[in-house]
Design a protein around this motif. Structure first.
Motif, PDB file in Angstrom:
ATOM      1  N   ALA A 159       0.835  -1.208   0.000  1.00 37.76           N
ATOM      2  CA  ALA A 159       0.000   0.000   0.000  1.00 37.76           C
ATOM      3  C   ALA A 159       0.867   1.255   0.000  1.00 37.76           C
ATOM      4  O   ALA A 159       0.576   2.230  -0.712  1.00 37.76           O
ATOM      5  CB  ALA A 159      -0.930  -0.010   1.212  1.00 37.76           C
ATOM      6  N   LEU A 160       1.939   1.248   0.781  1.00 37.08           N
ATOM      7  CA  LEU A 160       2.850   2.398   0.811  1.00 37.08           C
ATOM      8  C   LEU A 160       3.561   2.579  -0.523  1.00 37.08           C
ATOM      9  O   LEU A 160       3.766   3.706  -0.982  1.00 37.08           O
ATOM     10  CB  LEU A 160       3.871   2.237   1.936  1.00 37.08           C
ATOM     11  CG  LEU A 160       3.323   2.379   3.358  1.00 37.08           C
ATOM     12  CD1 LEU A 160       4.410   2.028   4.380  1.00 37.08           C
ATOM     13  CD2 LEU A 160       2.802   3.798   3.605  1.00 37.08           C
ATOM     14  N   ARG A 161       3.946   1.466  -1.161  1.00 39.47           N
ATOM     15  CA  ARG A 161       4.583   1.566  -2.481  1.00 39.47           C
ATOM     16  C   ARG A 161       3.636   2.214  -3.489  1.00 39.47           C
ATOM     17  O   ARG A 161       4.044   3.062  -4.281  1.00 39.47           O
ATOM     18  CB  ARG A 161       5.022   0.180  -2.971  1.00 39.47           C
ATOM     19  CG  ARG A 161       6.244  -0.351  -2.283  1.00 39.47           C
ATOM     20  CD  ARG A 161       6.754  -1.644  -2.931  1.00 39.47           C
ATOM     21  NE  ARG A 161       7.924  -2.101  -2.196  1.00 39.47           N
ATOM     22  CZ  ARG A 161       7.934  -3.115  -1.331  1.00 39.47           C
ATOM     23  NH1 ARG A 161       6.819  -3.817  -1.127  1.00 39.47           N
ATOM     24  NH2 ARG A 161       9.034  -3.440  -0.695  1.00 39.47           N
ATOM     25  N   ALA A 162       2.379   1.811  -3.463  1.00 34.84           N
ATOM     26  CA  ALA A 162       1.391   2.392  -4.376  1.00 34.84           C
ATOM     27  C   ALA A 162       1.236   3.893  -4.113  1.00 34.84           C
ATOM     28  O   ALA A 162       1.162   4.697  -5.051  1.00 34.84           O
ATOM     29  CB  ALA A 162       0.053   1.674  -4.229  1.00 34.84           C
ATOM     30  N   GLN A 163       1.211   4.271  -2.847  1.00 31.33           N
ATOM     31  CA  GLN A 163       1.098   5.680  -2.471  1.00 31.33           C
ATOM     32  C   GLN A 163       2.313   6.465  -2.968  1.00 31.33           C
ATOM     33  O   GLN A 163       2.171   7.553  -3.534  1.00 31.33           O
ATOM     34  CB  GLN A 163       0.982   5.766  -0.948  1.00 31.33           C
ATOM     35  CG  GLN A 163       0.889   7.161  -0.386  1.00 31.33           C
ATOM     36  CD  GLN A 163       0.899   7.138   1.154  1.00 31.33           C
ATOM     37  OE1 GLN A 163       0.530   6.150   1.780  1.00 31.33           O
ATOM     38  NE2 GLN A 163       1.345   8.233   1.738  1.00 31.33           N
ATOM     39  N   ALA A 164       3.506   5.916  -2.778  1.00 31.62           N
ATOM     40  CA  ALA A 164       4.729   6.598  -3.204  1.00 31.62           C
ATOM     41  C   ALA A 164       4.789   6.723  -4.719  1.00 31.62           C
ATOM     42  O   ALA A 164       5.161   7.780  -5.255  1.00 31.62           O
ATOM     43  CB  ALA A 164       5.953   5.842  -2.690  1.00 31.62           C
ATOM     44  N   ARG A 165       4.418   5.667  -5.431  1.00 34.10           N
ATOM     45  CA  ARG A 165       4.454   5.714  -6.903  1.00 34.10           C
ATOM     46  C   ARG A 165       3.474   6.747  -7.438  1.00 34.10           C
ATOM     47  O   ARG A 165       3.765   7.445  -8.412  1.00 34.10           O
ATOM     48  CB  ARG A 165       4.179   4.322  -7.466  1.00 34.10           C
ATOM     49  CG  ARG A 165       5.342   3.368  -7.235  1.00 34.10           C
ATOM     50  CD  ARG A 165       5.044   1.963  -7.728  1.00 34.10           C
ATOM     51  NE  ARG A 165       6.177   1.084  -7.461  1.00 34.10           N
ATOM     52  CZ  ARG A 165       6.083  -0.124  -6.919  1.00 34.10           C
ATOM     53  NH1 ARG A 165       4.901  -0.622  -6.598  1.00 34.10           N
ATOM     54  NH2 ARG A 165       7.164  -0.851  -6.705  1.00 34.10           N
ATOM     55  N   ALA A 166       2.317   6.865  -6.809  1.00 29.33           N
ATOM     56  CA  ALA A 166       1.339   7.874  -7.232  1.00 29.33           C
ATOM     57  C   ALA A 166       1.888   9.282  -6.991  1.00 29.33           C
ATOM     58  O   ALA A 166       1.734  10.179  -7.833  1.00 29.33           O
ATOM     59  CB  ALA A 166       0.019   7.675  -6.482  1.00 29.33           C
ATOM     60  N   PHE A 167       2.545   9.482  -5.857  1.00 27.59           N
ATOM     61  CA  PHE A 167       3.149  10.785  -5.531  1.00 27.59           C
ATOM     62  C   PHE A 167       4.206  11.157  -6.571  1.00 27.59           C
ATOM     63  O   PHE A 167       4.239  12.283  -7.071  1.00 27.59           O
ATOM     64  CB  PHE A 167       3.764  10.712  -4.123  1.00 27.59           C
ATOM     65  CG  PHE A 167       4.507  11.942  -3.704  1.00 27.59           C
ATOM     66  CD1 PHE A 167       3.854  12.976  -3.045  1.00 27.59           C
ATOM     67  CD2 PHE A 167       5.871  12.084  -3.943  1.00 27.59           C
ATOM     68  CE1 PHE A 167       4.539  14.113  -2.641  1.00 27.59           C
ATOM     69  CE2 PHE A 167       6.561  13.209  -3.543  1.00 27.59           C
ATOM     70  CZ  PHE A 167       5.891  14.234  -2.888  1.00 27.59           C
ATOM     71  N   LEU A 168       5.074  10.202  -6.915  1.00 32.40           N
ATOM     72  CA  LEU A 168       6.150  10.474  -7.871  1.00 32.40           C
ATOM     73  C   LEU A 168       5.606  10.691  -9.280  1.00 32.40           C
ATOM     74  O   LEU A 168       6.096  11.553 -10.017  1.00 32.40           O
ATOM     75  CB  LEU A 168       7.161   9.326  -7.850  1.00 32.40           C
ATOM     76  CG  LEU A 168       7.969   9.217  -6.553  1.00 32.40           C
ATOM     77  CD1 LEU A 168       8.677   7.875  -6.470  1.00 32.40           C
ATOM     78  CD2 LEU A 168       8.958  10.370  -6.428  1.00 32.40           C
ATOM     79  N   ALA A 169       4.576   9.933  -9.657  1.00 30.71           N
ATOM     80  CA  ALA A 169       3.965  10.119 -10.980  1.00 30.71           C
ATOM     81  C   ALA A 169       3.330  11.502 -11.088  1.00 30.71           C
ATOM     82  O   ALA A 169       3.444  12.169 -12.118  1.00 30.71           O
ATOM     83  CB  ALA A 169       2.930   9.031 -11.244  1.00 30.71           C
ATOM     84  N   SER A 211      19.064   7.130 -12.141  1.00 30.35           N
ATOM     85  CA  SER A 211      17.643   7.381 -11.899  1.00 30.35           C
ATOM     86  C   SER A 211      16.784   7.205 -13.141  1.00 30.35           C
ATOM     87  O   SER A 211      17.234   7.355 -14.276  1.00 30.35           O
ATOM     88  CB  SER A 211      17.456   8.793 -11.349  1.00 30.35           C
ATOM     89  OG  SER A 211      17.965   9.751 -12.270  1.00 30.35           O
ATOM     90  N   THR A 212      15.522   6.898 -12.877  1.00 27.15           N
ATOM     91  CA  THR A 212      14.478   6.913 -13.894  1.00 27.15           C
ATOM     92  C   THR A 212      13.759   8.263 -13.762  1.00 27.15           C
ATOM     93  O   THR A 212      13.988   8.988 -12.781  1.00 27.15           O
ATOM     94  CB  THR A 212      13.468   5.776 -13.660  1.00 27.15           C
ATOM     95  OG1 THR A 212      12.723   6.065 -12.461  1.00 27.15           O
ATOM     96  CG2 THR A 212      14.164   4.424 -13.523  1.00 27.15           C
ATOM     97  N   PRO A 213      12.875   8.614 -14.702  1.00 29.65           N
ATOM     98  CA  PRO A 213      12.149   9.887 -14.573  1.00 29.65           C
ATOM     99  C   PRO A 213      11.271   9.977 -13.325  1.00 29.65           C
ATOM    100  O   PRO A 213      10.860  11.069 -12.951  1.00 29.65           O
ATOM    101  CB  PRO A 213      11.301   9.943 -15.853  1.00 29.65           C
ATOM    102  CG  PRO A 213      12.049   9.102 -16.838  1.00 29.65           C
ATOM    103  CD  PRO A 213      12.642   7.989 -16.017  1.00 29.65           C
ATOM    104  N   ARG A 214      11.001   8.839 -12.676  1.00 35.29           N
ATOM    105  CA  ARG A 214      10.159   8.863 -11.470  1.00 35.29           C
ATOM    106  C   ARG A 214      10.972   8.732 -10.188  1.00 35.29           C
ATOM    107  O   ARG A 214      10.453   8.306  -9.156  1.00 35.29           O
ATOM    108  CB  ARG A 214       9.105   7.759 -11.557  1.00 35.29           C
ATOM    109  CG  ARG A 214       8.072   8.063 -12.623  1.00 35.29           C
ATOM    110  CD  ARG A 214       6.885   7.169 -12.523  1.00 35.29           C
ATOM    111  NE  ARG A 214       5.886   7.541 -13.521  1.00 35.29           N
ATOM    112  CZ  ARG A 214       4.715   6.979 -13.640  1.00 35.29           C
ATOM    113  NH1 ARG A 214       4.373   6.005 -12.819  1.00 35.29           N
ATOM    114  NH2 ARG A 214       3.853   7.361 -14.558  1.00 35.29           N
TER     115      ARG A 214
END
Length: 194
Positions: free
Chosen positions: A14-24, A59-62
């Motif tokens: 759940a935290l990974r999904a939250q972080a990925r959404a923030f970075l996107a 790094s990647t763009p995210r």
């Protein structure tokens, strides 16, 4: 926060999904700006100046942009090592003389060619590692592949996590295999001394 051990993997997901959404949502311009600010803080620190060999992720763009750090290490004549991944979560540190030596590889990451020799992790003097989230004490939440959890125990040098302020969490769930970093660096500076 106390989480039952059986619920830790689900909470991490759940935290990974939250972080990925923030970075996107932040977008590549913002992640590049974070990277420039983090590079300014890190390259002014004593641990950067005294490190002759630096391992830094590409790094990647995210992710916070690491190109300024990679270029600075090369310009200063440091031995710059970047990750090369293999099967079953294996990762090694490969010295490069130029960013032109990097090409798309597993997961779309830029990596050095398979024929370039690797440097033993024990020879590194500084590791700059990625994370999706970090706690001020150095606990990291990664992508979930375990590459850094296997690699970091072999390093005998300071490990710095690059983490945007918006992804710093006071508490993160941890499992026995999770490895802590020594320092967390945000675009605003280090969360503790250098």
């Amino acid at each position: 926060m106390t989480i039952h051990p059986s619920a830790v993997p689900e909470h991490k997901a759940a935290l990974r999904a939250q972080a990925r959404a923030f970075l996107a949502a932040a977008g590549p311009e913002q992640t590049a700006a974070w990277g420039r600010a983090m590079a300014e803080h890190l390259t002014r620190a004593d641990l950067w100046r005294r490190s002759r060999s630096v391992f830094c992720f590409v790094s990647t763009p995210r992710e916070p942009g690491t190109r300024p750090l990679l270029e600075r290490a090369l310009a200063e004549g440091k031995t710059l090592c970047v990750p090369r991944t293999g099967p079953e979560g294996f990762m090694e540190a490969v010295p490069v003389d130029s960013l032109e030596q990097l090409a798309p590889a597993r997961f779309g990451l830029l990596e050095p060619a398979p024929d370039l020799p690797a440097l033993a992790p024990e020879q590194l003097e500084l590791v700059v590692a990625p994370c999706l989230m970090a706690a001020p004490g150095g606990l990291r939440l990664g992508q979930g592949g375990g590459y850094y959890d296997r690699f970091l125990p072999r390093c005998r040098c300071p490990v710095v996590l690059l983490c945007p302020t918006g992804l710093v969490q006071s508490d993160l769930p941890a499992e026995a295999h999770d490895r802590r970093a020594d320092l967390v660096l945000t675009e605003e500076g280090f969360l503790s001394g250098t």
